[in-house]
Motif scaffolding. Structure first.
Motif, PDB file in Angstrom:
ATOM      1  N   ARG A  36      19.261  -8.633 -15.120  1.00  0.00           N
ATOM      2  CA  ARG A  36      18.995  -7.092 -15.142  1.00  0.00           C
ATOM      3  C   ARG A  36      17.457  -6.519 -15.066  1.00  0.00           C
ATOM      4  O   ARG A  36      17.311  -5.622 -14.426  1.00  0.00           O
ATOM      5  CB  ARG A  36      19.680  -6.340 -16.681  1.00  0.00           C
ATOM      6  CG  ARG A  36      20.571  -5.380 -16.700  1.00  0.00           C
ATOM      7  CD  ARG A  36      21.235  -5.102 -17.608  1.00  0.00           C
ATOM      8  NE  ARG A  36      22.791  -5.690 -17.741  1.00  0.00           N
ATOM      9  CZ  ARG A  36      23.089  -6.517 -18.747  1.00  0.00           C
ATOM     10  NH1 ARG A  36      22.435  -6.851 -19.785  1.00  0.00           N
ATOM     11  NH2 ARG A  36      24.164  -7.262 -18.650  1.00  0.00           N
ATOM     12  N   ASP A  39      17.021  -6.564 -11.654  1.00  0.00           N
ATOM     13  CA  ASP A  39      17.432  -5.302 -10.761  1.00  0.00           C
ATOM     14  C   ASP A  39      16.560  -3.985 -11.066  1.00  0.00           C
ATOM     15  O   ASP A  39      16.373  -3.398 -10.149  1.00  0.00           O
ATOM     16  CB  ASP A  39      19.093  -4.972 -11.554  1.00  0.00           C
ATOM     17  CG  ASP A  39      20.029  -5.636 -11.468  1.00  0.00           C
ATOM     18  OD1 ASP A  39      19.703  -6.690 -10.386  1.00  0.00           O
ATOM     19  OD2 ASP A  39      21.087  -5.814 -11.828  1.00  0.00           O
ATOM     20  N   PRO A 156      30.624   3.296 -12.175  1.00  0.00           N
ATOM     21  CA  PRO A 156      29.664   2.244 -11.635  1.00  0.00           C
ATOM     22  C   PRO A 156      29.938   2.581 -10.081  1.00  0.00           C
ATOM     23  O   PRO A 156      30.550   3.362  -9.666  1.00  0.00           O
ATOM     24  CB  PRO A 156      30.208   1.098 -11.867  1.00  0.00           C
ATOM     25  CG  PRO A 156      31.726   1.105 -12.075  1.00  0.00           C
ATOM     26  CD  PRO A 156      31.888   2.628 -12.728  1.00  0.00           C
ATOM     27  N   PHE A 164      31.158  -2.318  -8.809  1.00  0.00           N
ATOM     28  CA  PHE A 164      29.810  -3.264  -8.967  1.00  0.00           C
ATOM     29  C   PHE A 164      29.646  -3.757 -10.259  1.00  0.00           C
ATOM     30  O   PHE A 164      28.758  -4.296 -10.885  1.00  0.00           O
ATOM     31  CB  PHE A 164      28.648  -2.354  -8.488  1.00  0.00           C
ATOM     32  CG  PHE A 164      28.497  -2.627  -6.911  1.00  0.00           C
ATOM     33  CD1 PHE A 164      27.582  -3.596  -6.565  1.00  0.00           C
ATOM     34  CD2 PHE A 164      29.159  -1.976  -6.112  1.00  0.00           C
ATOM     35  CE1 PHE A 164      27.348  -3.762  -5.083  1.00  0.00           C
ATOM     36  CE2 PHE A 164      29.166  -2.181  -4.629  1.00  0.00           C
ATOM     37  CZ  PHE A 164      28.244  -3.243  -4.086  1.00  0.00           C
ATOM     38  N   SER A 165      30.485  -3.139 -11.239  1.00  0.00           N
ATOM     39  CA  SER A 165      30.413  -3.567 -12.658  1.00  0.00           C
ATOM     40  C   SER A 165      31.559  -4.640 -12.956  1.00  0.00           C
ATOM     41  O   SER A 165      32.429  -4.718 -12.006  1.00  0.00           O
ATOM     42  CB  SER A 165      30.718  -2.323 -13.671  1.00  0.00           C
ATOM     43  OG  SER A 165      32.178  -1.757 -13.274  1.00  0.00           O
ATOM     44  N   LYS A 180      25.835  -8.429  -8.617  1.00  0.00           N
ATOM     45  CA  LYS A 180      26.065  -7.516  -7.524  1.00  0.00           C
ATOM     46  C   LYS A 180      25.169  -6.316  -7.253  1.00  0.00           C
ATOM     47  O   LYS A 180      25.008  -6.138  -6.186  1.00  0.00           O
ATOM     48  CB  LYS A 180      27.641  -6.953  -7.769  1.00  0.00           C
ATOM     49  CG  LYS A 180      28.783  -8.054  -7.555  1.00  0.00           C
ATOM     50  CD  LYS A 180      30.252  -7.495  -7.927  1.00  0.00           C
ATOM     51  CE  LYS A 180      30.466  -7.339  -9.159  1.00  0.00           C
ATOM     52  NZ  LYS A 180      31.887  -7.022  -9.399  1.00  0.00           N
ATOM     53  N   TYR A 181      24.793  -5.732  -8.266  1.00  0.00           N
ATOM     54  CA  TYR A 181      24.131  -4.747  -8.115  1.00  0.00           C
ATOM     55  C   TYR A 181      22.684  -5.407  -7.642  1.00  0.00           C
ATOM     56  O   TYR A 181      21.943  -4.434  -6.734  1.00  0.00           O
ATOM     57  CB  TYR A 181      23.616  -4.113  -9.569  1.00  0.00           C
ATOM     58  CG  TYR A 181      24.405  -2.853  -9.882  1.00  0.00           C
ATOM     59  CD1 TYR A 181      24.427  -1.826  -9.450  1.00  0.00           C
ATOM     60  CD2 TYR A 181      25.365  -3.062 -10.989  1.00  0.00           C
ATOM     61  CE1 TYR A 181      25.262  -0.651  -9.631  1.00  0.00           C
ATOM     62  CE2 TYR A 181      26.251  -2.369 -11.369  1.00  0.00           C
ATOM     63  CZ  TYR A 181      26.208  -0.691 -10.559  1.00  0.00           C
ATOM     64  OH  TYR A 181      27.200   0.186 -10.958  1.00  0.00           O
ATOM     65  N   TYR A 182      22.159  -6.451  -8.170  1.00  0.00           N
ATOM     66  CA  TYR A 182      21.218  -6.862  -7.317  1.00  0.00           C
ATOM     67  C   TYR A 182      21.079  -6.975  -5.897  1.00  0.00           C
ATOM     68  O   TYR A 182      20.320  -6.263  -5.281  1.00  0.00           O
ATOM     69  CB  TYR A 182      20.842  -8.331  -7.857  1.00  0.00           C
ATOM     70  CG  TYR A 182      19.616  -9.016  -7.182  1.00  0.00           C
ATOM     71  CD1 TYR A 182      18.497  -9.052  -7.564  1.00  0.00           C
ATOM     72  CD2 TYR A 182      20.015  -9.882  -6.109  1.00  0.00           C
ATOM     73  CE1 TYR A 182      17.328  -9.828  -6.723  1.00  0.00           C
ATOM     74  CE2 TYR A 182      19.071 -10.673  -5.389  1.00  0.00           C
ATOM     75  CZ  TYR A 182      17.661 -10.584  -5.702  1.00  0.00           C
ATOM     76  OH  TYR A 182      16.899 -11.334  -5.016  1.00  0.00           O
ATOM     77  N   LEU A 185      20.950  -3.242  -4.740  1.00  0.00           N
ATOM     78  CA  LEU A 185      19.339  -2.812  -4.675  1.00  0.00           C
ATOM     79  C   LEU A 185      18.504  -3.327  -3.728  1.00  0.00           C
ATOM     80  O   LEU A 185      17.577  -2.746  -3.104  1.00  0.00           O
ATOM     81  CB  LEU A 185      18.948  -3.034  -6.024  1.00  0.00           C
ATOM     82  CG  LEU A 185      19.465  -2.161  -7.223  1.00  0.00           C
ATOM     83  CD1 LEU A 185      19.559  -2.787  -8.536  1.00  0.00           C
ATOM     84  CD2 LEU A 185      19.019  -0.605  -7.221  1.00  0.00           C
ATOM     85  N   VAL A 246      21.511   5.585  -8.364  1.00  0.00           N
ATOM     86  CA  VAL A 246      21.906   4.171  -8.706  1.00  0.00           C
ATOM     87  C   VAL A 246      21.580   3.697 -10.029  1.00  0.00           C
ATOM     88  O   VAL A 246      22.401   3.150 -10.712  1.00  0.00           O
ATOM     89  CB  VAL A 246      21.145   3.316  -7.548  1.00  0.00           C
ATOM     90  CG1 VAL A 246      21.347   1.806  -7.949  1.00  0.00           C
ATOM     91  CG2 VAL A 246      21.448   3.760  -6.388  1.00  0.00           C
ATOM     92  N   MET A 250      24.309   2.339 -12.778  1.00  0.00           N
ATOM     93  CA  MET A 250      24.082   0.900 -13.198  1.00  0.00           C
ATOM     94  C   MET A 250      24.137   0.812 -14.682  1.00  0.00           C
ATOM     95  O   MET A 250      24.552  -0.086 -15.251  1.00  0.00           O
ATOM     96  CB  MET A 250      22.812   0.356 -12.611  1.00  0.00           C
ATOM     97  CG  MET A 250      22.435  -0.975 -12.523  1.00  0.00           C
ATOM     98  SD  MET A 250      21.146  -1.470 -11.428  1.00  0.00           S
ATOM     99  CE  MET A 250      19.822  -0.933 -12.332  1.00  0.00           C
TER     100      MET A 250
END
Ligand SMILES: Nc1ncnc2c1ncn2[C@@H]1O[C@H](COP(=O)(O)OP(=O)(O)OP(=O)(O)O)[C@@H](O)[C@H]1O
Ligand SMILES: [Mg+2]
Lengths: 353, 253
Positions: A36, A39, A156, A164-165, A180-182, A185, A246, A250
């Motif tokens: 996180r 992220d 999300p 993405f969550s 996934k968010y990484y 981003l 975003v 997130m």
């Protein structure tokens, strides 16, 4: 184009790509919290590069940048949460968020862009605070923003059924939400890097630099300085809006607290500390300034215990102290930033003689 | 096409009690080199600034190329075809010589943000053309070998030339030069004279502010003399040189 075919840079790019792909899995070994943090580091890279267009390219000191981030975040929160019962898809919300932030940018910019330097900084600072206070108080008589409590249970990011969550199974790997968010981003950050690079070496980019160098001469060669500055403002604001969206998705939660003046200053510090207008420098500044405080948060407590056997200073205060000291030292010994553009470095050296 | 390129009509400008320009009227014809002279503080630069939109005149106005000039709109003056240099050189110091001239192409090109982002064929072609034109202009003013040097690192004479190249990049109909020979030695002045004559030959009208009387009288087709913000005379050099008021105000000094 030929420089991309150069084997050394091709190798360098491949190396960076592999490192970027593998990084979240390495971070995950230390716990999802580190992913996180990663992220957020990349989200800050995105934000800082957006602000770089305004501050670095056009030379306009904007202390209220976080307001546009707030507009984007609240746009997402209101259009994709149970608060209004709306759950619009990303390709609708993100453009609306960017558009509203852009509009806010033009709204702020058109009356103020005649101001220079310090004056502009003060007006933008005020604007940032106004937006935050609005978010804080727009819960009565009609509850729009839910006031200081903020908005929760925000949807999300999702493309169709792919959310993405939560953890999903991809290619036989179990991939967590933050990972996934990484990747999302990183993709966004690469996009904004490319846009920054292309703008810098374009007709508009040169006009920005010309205004920064000598506004009167820029006018005399036919640059409509007001519009060109407004363009920088609007573009920076749009990127802020996208980042805000975003961010809301997130976190799943937004409240006015996330959009304080401190945040604006933090992003500005990333741009200045890294090396204003120099894209690699800004990236470095964003990564360092977002990760360093976290490292300190996790590091200073145990370090004190190991050294003195007890907690002498509250880790939170010490963290800010060390952080402040680091800023002062960089500005003292590397006034052009940690990684300035070659020209800027020369400029300051000559000025210092 | 009318023979008159620029008409100043009773242009006035005050700074507090200082009457920098008092109802100055003059006419510049297409294709000529027009000299504007006068003692220090006579109002020459102020006249330039009013014409190019940096100052708003307190009275009067300009008709350029058949239509009035809007006061307070410097970028539009450039668009209409008026380019200038500055008495105390104003270059984009931390940009290269080539980039300085490329900025001069801004007003004649149109690629926007979307073009820059998507790098479409039109944008790329325009960028190539901008670069080509800029380097041609550096060649024209004979500083092509300094193309990649930062403007602020150029010698004084080269900076003057670069400013002229940047002004020419806007494709002006009227090129206004504010004391281009100031601080130049005899050789440099002679070279500058050649350059100015060449620009006129290539079809650009020139308005020249200059203290070097020999240069002005030798170069200009017509000359106007300002003194304390008022126009003393406007005529061919031979007549101006013999005018008693001019000799008193300026040449005799
Ligand atoms: N921005 C300004 N504010 C106040 N006074 C000004 C301003 N600009 C010019 N002046 C005054 O107006 C008068 C005319 O100045 P101007 O610069 O036009 O003279 P000039 O003919 O260009 O002189 P020089 O040969 O010294 O360049 C001077 O008295 C000057 O002090
Ligand atoms: Mg002057």
């Amino acid at each position: 184009m030929s420089k991309w075919l150069n084997p050394r840079s091709a190798f360098g790019i491949a190396l960076i790509a592999v490192a970027l792909l593998g990084l979240p899995f390495v971070a995950a070994m230390g716990g999802q919290a580190w992913v996180r943090i990663l992220d957020f580091a990349i989200l800050y890279v995105f934000l800082a590069l957006g602000l770089n267009i305004v501050v670095g390219f056009a030379g306009l000191l904007d202390l209220g940048y976080i307001a546009f981030y707030a507009v984007g975040a609240y746009t997402w929160a209101l259009l994709a949460s149970p608060h209004f019962g709306l759950h619009l898809p990303i390709w609708v919300i993100l453009p609306i968020g960017a558009g509203l932030a852009c509009f806010a940018g033009v709204l702020l910019g058109s009356p103020t862009l005649k101001l220079r330097g310090d004056y502009l900084a003060i007006v933008t600072l005020g604007f940032g605070e106004i937006v935050r206070i609005f978010m804080n108080n727009l819960n009565a008589p009609v509850n729009i923003t839910n006031g200081p409590q903020g908005i929760t249970l925000i949807d999300p990011v999702a493309f169709g059924d792919f959310r993405f969550s939560g953890t999903s199974q991809l290619f036989g790997l179990s991939v967590s939400g933050p990972i996934k968010y990484y990747y999302l981003l990183v993709a966004l950050a690469i996009l904004v890097i490319v846009i920054n690079l292309r703008l810098q070496h374009s007709r508009i980019g040169r006009a920005w630099q010309a205004i920064r160098e000598d506004e009167i001469a820029a006018k005399a060669v036919g640059i409509n300085t007001r519009n060109i500055k407004l363009l920088a403002f609007a573009m920076g604001a749009s990127f802020g809006g996208i980042a805000g969206g975003v961010f809301a998705a997130m976190q799943g939660f937004v409240s006015p607290e996330s959009f304080s003046l401190m945040e604006s200053i933090m992003i500005l510090a990333m741009v200045v500390l890294g090396g204003m207008g120099h894209i690699p420098g800004v990236i470095l500044g964003a990564v360092l300034l977002s990760i360093l405080p976290e490292v300190l948060r996790y590091g200073v407590g145990p370090a004190q215990m190991a050294l003195f056997g007890k907690m002498l200073v509250d880790p939170e205060s010490l963290r800010m102290l060390v952080f402040g000291l680091a800023l002062v030292l960089v500005m003292r010994f590397k006034p052009a930033g940690l990684w300035p553009s070659p020209e800027r470095k020369r400029e300051l050296q000559e000025a210092g003689q | 096409m009318s023979e008159v390129l620029l008409k100043a009509e009773a242009v006035a400008k005050h700074f507090g009690g200082v009457k920098a320009l008092q109802e100055v009227s003059l006419t510049i014809r297409r294709g000529e080199i027009y000299g504007l002279i006068g003692p220090n503080g006579a109002g020459k630069t102020t006249f330039f600034n009013c014409m190019t939109g940096l100052y708003v005149p307190d009275g009067g106005g300009f008709v350029f190329d058949g239509a009035p000039l809007i006061a307070d709109a410097p970028h539009q003056a450039a668009e209409r075809g008026i380019a200038r240099t500055f008495q105390n050189i104003r270059l984009f110091g931390n940009m290269t010589a080539l980039e300085n001239v490329m900025v001069g192409r801004h007003v004649r090109t149109k690629a926007g943000v979307l073009g820059a982002m998507f790098q479409n064929a039109a944008t790329k072609a325009e960028e190539v053309a901008i670069r080509q034109r800029a380097s041609d202009l550096l060649h024209y003013v004979r500083i092509e070998e300094r193309a990649d040097d930062l403007a602020k690192n150029l010698s004084y004479g080269d900076q003057r030339r670069l400013e002229i190249a940047r002004a020419l990049a806007t494709e002006p109909k009227l090129l206004c030069l504010d004391e281009p020979a100031a601080g130049m030695n005899a050789t440099e002045t002679a070279e500058l004279r050649e350059l100015i004559e060449g620009i006129r030959r290539d079809g650009t009208t020139i308005l020249l502010i200059e203290h070097d009387v020999k240069l002005v009288m030798g170069l200009c087709d017509r000359v106007a003399v300002l003194d304390y913000g008022a126009l003393v005379i406007e005529d061919v050099p031979a007549v101006v040189q013999k005018d008693q008021r001019v000799i008193e105000a300026y040449l005799g000094a």
